[in-house]
Design an enzyme around this catalytic site. Sequence first.
Site, mmCIF file in Angstrom:
data_model
loop_
_atom_site.group_PDB
_atom_site.id
_atom_site.type_symbol
_atom_site.label_atom_id
_atom_site.label_comp_id
_atom_site.label_asym_id
_atom_site.label_seq_id
_atom_site.Cartn_x
_atom_site.Cartn_y
_atom_site.Cartn_z
ATOM 1 N N LYS A 278 -20.239 -3.333 12.294
ATOM 2 C CA LYS A 278 -19.651 -4.669 12.135
ATOM 3 C C LYS A 278 -18.228 -4.631 12.684
ATOM 4 O O LYS A 278 -17.341 -4.028 12.099
ATOM 5 C CB LYS A 278 -19.549 -5.025 10.638
ATOM 6 C CG LYS A 278 -20.856 -5.234 9.950
ATOM 7 C CD LYS A 278 -20.566 -5.872 8.594
ATOM 8 C CE LYS A 278 -21.563 -5.437 7.544
ATOM 9 N NZ LYS A 278 -21.018 -5.525 6.196
ATOM 10 N N HIS B 275 0.836 -1.212 0.000
ATOM 11 C CA HIS B 275 0.000 0.000 0.000
ATOM 12 C C HIS B 275 0.867 1.256 0.000
ATOM 13 O O HIS B 275 0.591 2.220 -0.715
ATOM 14 C CB HIS B 275 -0.908 0.012 1.236
ATOM 15 C CG HIS B 275 -1.900 -1.107 1.298
ATOM 16 N ND1 HIS B 275 -2.062 -1.898 2.404
ATOM 17 C CD2 HIS B 275 -2.783 -1.579 0.376
ATOM 18 C CE1 HIS B 275 -3.019 -2.797 2.176
ATOM 19 N NE2 HIS B 275 -3.457 -2.641 0.946
ATOM 20 N N ARG C 222 -2.494 -6.155 -8.507
ATOM 21 C CA ARG C 222 -1.457 -7.186 -8.386
ATOM 22 C C ARG C 222 -1.591 -8.269 -9.428
ATOM 23 O O ARG C 222 -0.610 -8.851 -9.870
ATOM 24 C CB ARG C 222 -1.535 -7.846 -6.995
ATOM 25 C CG ARG C 222 -0.957 -7.005 -5.898
ATOM 26 C CD ARG C 222 -1.386 -7.503 -4.555
ATOM 27 N NE ARG C 222 -2.819 -7.303 -4.398
ATOM 28 C CZ ARG C 222 -3.498 -7.567 -3.289
ATOM 29 N NH1 ARG C 222 -2.878 -8.081 -2.245
ATOM 30 N NH2 ARG C 222 -4.787 -7.323 -3.211
ATOM 31 N N SER D 94 -2.865 -8.180 2.703
ATOM 32 C CA SER D 94 -3.274 -7.994 4.101
ATOM 33 C C SER D 94 -3.779 -9.305 4.685
ATOM 34 O O SER D 94 -3.509 -9.612 5.848
ATOM 35 C CB SER D 94 -4.363 -6.926 4.193
ATOM 36 O OG SER D 94 -3.863 -5.695 3.745
HETATM 37 P P1 ADP Z 1 -9.933 -3.739 -0.158
HETATM 38 O O1 ADP Z 1 -10.409 -4.195 1.172
HETATM 39 O O2 ADP Z 1 -10.669 -2.564 -0.722
HETATM 40 O O3 ADP Z 1 -9.700 -4.822 -1.168
HETATM 41 P P2 ADP Z 1 -7.137 -3.534 0.606
HETATM 42 O O4 ADP Z 1 -6.869 -2.826 1.873
HETATM 43 O O5 ADP Z 1 -6.909 -5.012 0.606
HETATM 44 O O6 ADP Z 1 -8.551 -3.106 0.153
HETATM 45 O O7 ADP Z 1 -6.280 -2.918 -0.584
HETATM 46 C C1 ADP Z 1 -6.466 -1.586 -1.020
HETATM 47 C C2 ADP Z 1 -5.865 -1.424 -2.415
HETATM 48 O O8 ADP Z 1 -4.480 -1.720 -2.382
HETATM 49 C C3 ADP Z 1 -6.457 -2.347 -3.483
HETATM 50 O O9 ADP Z 1 -6.516 -1.619 -4.690
HETATM 51 C C4 ADP Z 1 -5.446 -3.446 -3.586
HETATM 52 O O10 ADP Z 1 -5.466 -4.045 -4.863
HETATM 53 C C5 ADP Z 1 -4.162 -2.669 -3.367
HETATM 54 N N1 ADP Z 1 -3.058 -3.501 -2.889
HETATM 55 C C6 ADP Z 1 -3.052 -4.329 -1.826
HETATM 56 N N2 ADP Z 1 -1.842 -4.928 -1.674
HETATM 57 C C7 ADP Z 1 -1.064 -4.483 -2.697
HETATM 58 C C8 ADP Z 1 0.273 -4.743 -3.121
HETATM 59 N N3 ADP Z 1 1.056 -5.612 -2.471
HETATM 60 N N4 ADP Z 1 0.735 -4.104 -4.219
HETATM 61 C C9 ADP Z 1 -0.085 -3.251 -4.889
HETATM 62 N N5 ADP Z 1 -1.355 -2.961 -4.557
HETATM 63 C C10 ADP Z 1 -1.847 -3.574 -3.470
#
Ligand code: ADP
Length: 152
Positions: A42, A18, A92, A130
């Site tokens: 929630k 991120h 990704r 995550s």
């Molecule tokens: P959500 O719950 O909306 O899916 P996340 O917190 O998992 O959100 O991720 C937010 C954004 O960051 C999404 O666009 C996701 O694709 C991107 N993202 C997560 N991990 C990575 C990474 N390792 N490299 C690039 N983008 C990422």
Amino acid sequence: MKKTAIFPGSFDPFTKGHEDIVLRGLELFDHIIIGIGHNSAKHNRYFDIDKMVSYIEEAFTDHPNVSVLVYNELTAELAKKYDARFLLRGLRNTTDFEYENSISQVNRFLNERLESVFLITSPQLAAISSSIIREVHRYDGDISEFLPYQLD
Ligand code: ADP
């Protein structure tokens, strides 16, 4: 005109993947708002939301044009409120693409001035997610390598 982007997500937790999207996004936008989407009714987060806000702020202390907030409404509405014309997201893989494609169509339907901008993950960070980090942490594994701040 000042270009503001919202980077929305759950950020449970916020990772180096991120952080990379935000730092690269700063080349494109004047101001990035990291929006942690959270439905307070929630209680389904793993990491405490207020702690996560502080951690993210700590990671961007050197970047006054990055801010963090928690929201509980449509991302498209949040963007209107902050006069943000862009949504920043990371990609990704094709699974991300399928999901991002649908939500960006819906977001544009809800707010026609909103443009989604996607940055392709940096290869060395592509495997960071995550959900995997939560699993490692649940079983007492060391996740510090994946986070741009120190957990306390
Ligand atoms: P959500 O719950 O909306 O899916 P996340 O917190 O998992 O959100 O991720 C937010 C954004 O960051 C999404 O666009 C996701 O694709 C991107 N993202 C997560 N991990 C990575 C990474 N390792 N490299 C690039 N983008 C990422």
